[in-house]
Write a protein that holds these residues in place. Sequence first.
Motif, mmCIF file in Angstrom:
data_model
loop_
_atom_site.group_PDB
_atom_site.id
_atom_site.type_symbol
_atom_site.label_atom_id
_atom_site.label_comp_id
_atom_site.label_asym_id
_atom_site.label_seq_id
_atom_site.Cartn_x
_atom_site.Cartn_y
_atom_site.Cartn_z
ATOM 1 N N ILE A 89 107.960 151.588 55.256
ATOM 2 C CA ILE A 89 108.366 150.760 54.124
ATOM 3 C C ILE A 89 107.974 149.305 54.353
ATOM 4 C CG2 ILE A 89 110.764 150.315 54.844
ATOM 5 C CD1 ILE A 89 109.409 150.848 51.240
ATOM 6 N N ASP A 90 107.968 148.846 55.583
ATOM 7 C CA ASP A 90 107.522 147.469 55.831
ATOM 8 C C ASP A 90 106.055 147.294 55.446
ATOM 9 O OD1 ASP A 90 109.988 146.528 56.609
ATOM 10 O OD2 ASP A 90 109.535 146.484 58.753
ATOM 11 N N ARG A 91 105.209 148.246 55.804
ATOM 12 C CA ARG A 91 103.791 148.172 55.426
ATOM 13 C C ARG A 91 103.621 148.325 53.912
ATOM 14 N NH1 ARG A 91 103.235 152.134 59.279
ATOM 15 N NH2 ARG A 91 102.259 153.506 57.768
ATOM 16 N N ALA A 92 104.307 149.324 53.352
ATOM 17 C CA ALA A 92 104.180 149.601 51.916
ATOM 18 C C ALA A 92 104.696 148.423 51.085
ATOM 19 C CB ALA A 92 104.935 150.882 51.554
ATOM 20 N N PHE A 93 105.809 147.828 51.512
ATOM 21 C CA PHE A 93 106.367 146.722 50.740
ATOM 22 C C PHE A 93 105.458 145.491 50.803
ATOM 23 C CE2 PHE A 93 109.248 143.127 49.918
ATOM 24 C CZ PHE A 93 109.664 143.493 48.648
ATOM 25 N N THR A 94 104.836 145.271 51.932
ATOM 26 C CA THR A 94 103.882 144.160 52.041
ATOM 27 C C THR A 94 102.748 144.353 51.044
ATOM 28 O OG1 THR A 94 104.427 143.792 54.359
ATOM 29 C CG2 THR A 94 102.283 142.978 53.614
ATOM 30 N N ASP A 95 102.184 145.561 50.977
ATOM 31 C CA ASP A 95 101.120 145.844 50.004
ATOM 32 C C ASP A 95 101.643 145.766 48.566
ATOM 33 O OD1 ASP A 95 99.172 146.117 51.900
ATOM 34 O OD2 ASP A 95 98.950 148.296 51.680
ATOM 35 N N HIS A 96 102.861 146.228 48.365
ATOM 36 C CA HIS A 96 103.485 146.194 47.035
ATOM 37 C C HIS A 96 103.592 144.750 46.537
ATOM 38 C CE1 HIS A 96 106.212 147.256 43.784
ATOM 39 N NE2 HIS A 96 107.142 146.452 44.274
ATOM 40 N N MET A 97 104.006 143.833 47.400
ATOM 41 C CA MET A 97 104.127 142.429 46.993
ATOM 42 C C MET A 97 102.757 141.816 46.715
ATOM 43 S SD MET A 97 107.224 141.301 46.580
ATOM 44 C CE MET A 97 107.201 142.767 45.561
ATOM 45 N N ARG A 98 101.759 142.183 47.501
ATOM 46 C CA ARG A 98 100.390 141.712 47.218
ATOM 47 C C ARG A 98 99.928 142.210 45.847
ATOM 48 N NH1 ARG A 98 98.582 143.683 52.463
ATOM 49 N NH2 ARG A 98 99.007 142.019 53.920
ATOM 50 N N ASN A 99 100.232 143.469 45.561
ATOM 51 C CA ASN A 99 99.840 144.076 44.294
ATOM 52 C C ASN A 99 100.564 143.403 43.126
ATOM 53 O OD1 ASN A 99 98.433 146.024 42.730
ATOM 54 N ND2 ASN A 99 100.201 147.389 42.753
ATOM 55 N N GLU A 100 101.863 143.162 43.269
ATOM 56 C CA GLU A 100 102.597 142.478 42.206
ATOM 57 C C GLU A 100 102.045 141.067 41.988
ATOM 58 O OE1 GLU A 100 106.857 142.596 42.556
ATOM 59 O OE2 GLU A 100 106.918 144.693 41.902
ATOM 60 N N ARG A 101 101.708 140.374 43.067
ATOM 61 C CA ARG A 101 101.131 139.031 42.940
ATOM 62 C C ARG A 101 99.806 139.108 42.186
ATOM 63 N NH1 ARG A 101 102.180 134.859 41.471
ATOM 64 N NH2 ARG A 101 103.988 134.945 42.798
ATOM 65 N N ARG A 102 98.980 140.089 42.530
ATOM 66 C CA ARG A 102 97.690 140.263 41.843
ATOM 67 C C ARG A 102 97.903 140.471 40.347
ATOM 68 N NH1 ARG A 102 95.090 144.527 39.833
ATOM 69 N NH2 ARG A 102 96.593 146.008 40.685
ATOM 70 N N LEU A 103 98.864 141.306 39.999
ATOM 71 C CA LEU A 103 99.138 141.580 38.593
ATOM 72 C C LEU A 103 99.673 140.346 37.874
ATOM 73 C CD1 LEU A 103 100.711 145.095 39.117
ATOM 74 C CD2 LEU A 103 98.560 144.621 37.913
ATOM 75 N N LEU A 104 100.570 139.636 38.505
ATOM 76 C CA LEU A 104 101.163 138.464 37.879
ATOM 77 C C LEU A 104 100.168 137.311 37.778
ATOM 78 C CD1 LEU A 104 103.832 137.748 36.602
ATOM 79 C CD2 LEU A 104 104.566 136.815 38.795
ATOM 80 N N ASP A 105 99.219 137.264 38.696
ATOM 81 C CA ASP A 105 98.217 136.207 38.659
ATOM 82 C C ASP A 105 97.301 136.290 37.441
ATOM 83 O OD1 ASP A 105 99.173 134.873 40.861
ATOM 84 O OD2 ASP A 105 97.675 135.656 42.257
ATOM 85 N N GLU A 106 97.401 137.360 36.663
ATOM 86 C CA GLU A 106 96.668 137.450 35.401
ATOM 87 C C GLU A 106 97.213 136.425 34.396
ATOM 88 O OE1 GLU A 106 94.016 139.509 34.670
ATOM 89 O OE2 GLU A 106 94.048 140.054 36.779
ATOM 90 N N LEU A 107 98.461 135.984 34.610
ATOM 91 C CA LEU A 107 99.081 134.975 33.754
ATOM 92 C C LEU A 107 99.002 133.619 34.436
ATOM 93 C CD1 LEU A 107 102.386 136.852 32.786
ATOM 94 C CD2 LEU A 107 100.294 136.666 31.426
ATOM 95 N N SER A 108 99.074 132.563 33.656
ATOM 96 C CA SER A 108 99.164 131.228 34.250
ATOM 97 C C SER A 108 100.548 131.094 34.888
ATOM 98 C CB SER A 108 98.982 130.150 33.177
ATOM 99 O OG SER A 108 100.137 130.097 32.347
ATOM 100 N N PRO A 109 100.687 130.224 35.878
ATOM 101 C CA PRO A 109 102.015 130.019 36.464
ATOM 102 C C PRO A 109 103.068 129.634 35.419
ATOM 103 C CG PRO A 109 100.355 129.046 37.886
ATOM 104 C CD PRO A 109 99.649 129.471 36.608
ATOM 105 N N ALA A 110 102.696 128.814 34.453
ATOM 106 C CA ALA A 110 103.642 128.409 33.407
ATOM 107 C C ALA A 110 104.056 129.603 32.546
ATOM 108 C CB ALA A 110 103.034 127.308 32.538
ATOM 109 N N ASP A 111 103.085 130.449 32.183
ATOM 110 C CA ASP A 111 103.406 131.642 31.387
ATOM 111 C C ASP A 111 104.303 132.589 32.179
ATOM 112 O OD1 ASP A 111 102.011 130.784 29.168
ATOM 113 O OD2 ASP A 111 100.304 132.135 29.473
#
Length: 171
Positions: A128-150
């Motif tokens: 879970i430590d490895r998977a969660f690290t990748d999960h957070m990277r993936n969520e960041r990648r998805l959220l980075d499609e929006l501007s920080p303000a959005d």
Amino acid sequence: MEDNVELDHVARIQRAWSRERPDLDVSPQGVIGRLHRVAGHLTEQLQVVYRRYGLGEGEFDVLATLRRSGEPFERAPGELAAHTMVTTGAMTKRLDRLERDGLVARRPSATDGRGRVVALTEAGRELIDRAFTDHMRNERRLLDELSPADAEQLEAILTRWLALLEPPAPA
């Protein structure tokens, strides 16, 4: 909406309903329909990471719940079901699989003679430590499609809306 403007899936549905049922306000579909479609796309993208670690969404959720509970990384099965919002029957199936794979262990409770606890094994914690690290990277990648303000504005809106739909959990 102009005819020469390319419409997204939801806008096409709204246009059709507006034509067929001009007596109804179909504007809520603009938010609800898009939110539903975004959630589906996000779920697909999140599951890519879970599968990489041989987990389904439910198993990931159980391991993550145990991991974030802190030392000694254990909970009663009923607590796990409440934290992951599934029935105890669904939780039993998840736990059977995770125990079979050596990621959790079930044992009698030290504080309740009739109770049991589910604990992360060392293999479960490492996974879970490895998977969660990748999960957070993936969520960041998805959220980075929006501007920080959005992203900040969307989080604030969703936080307010969720508070109206879901009672706050006890501290």
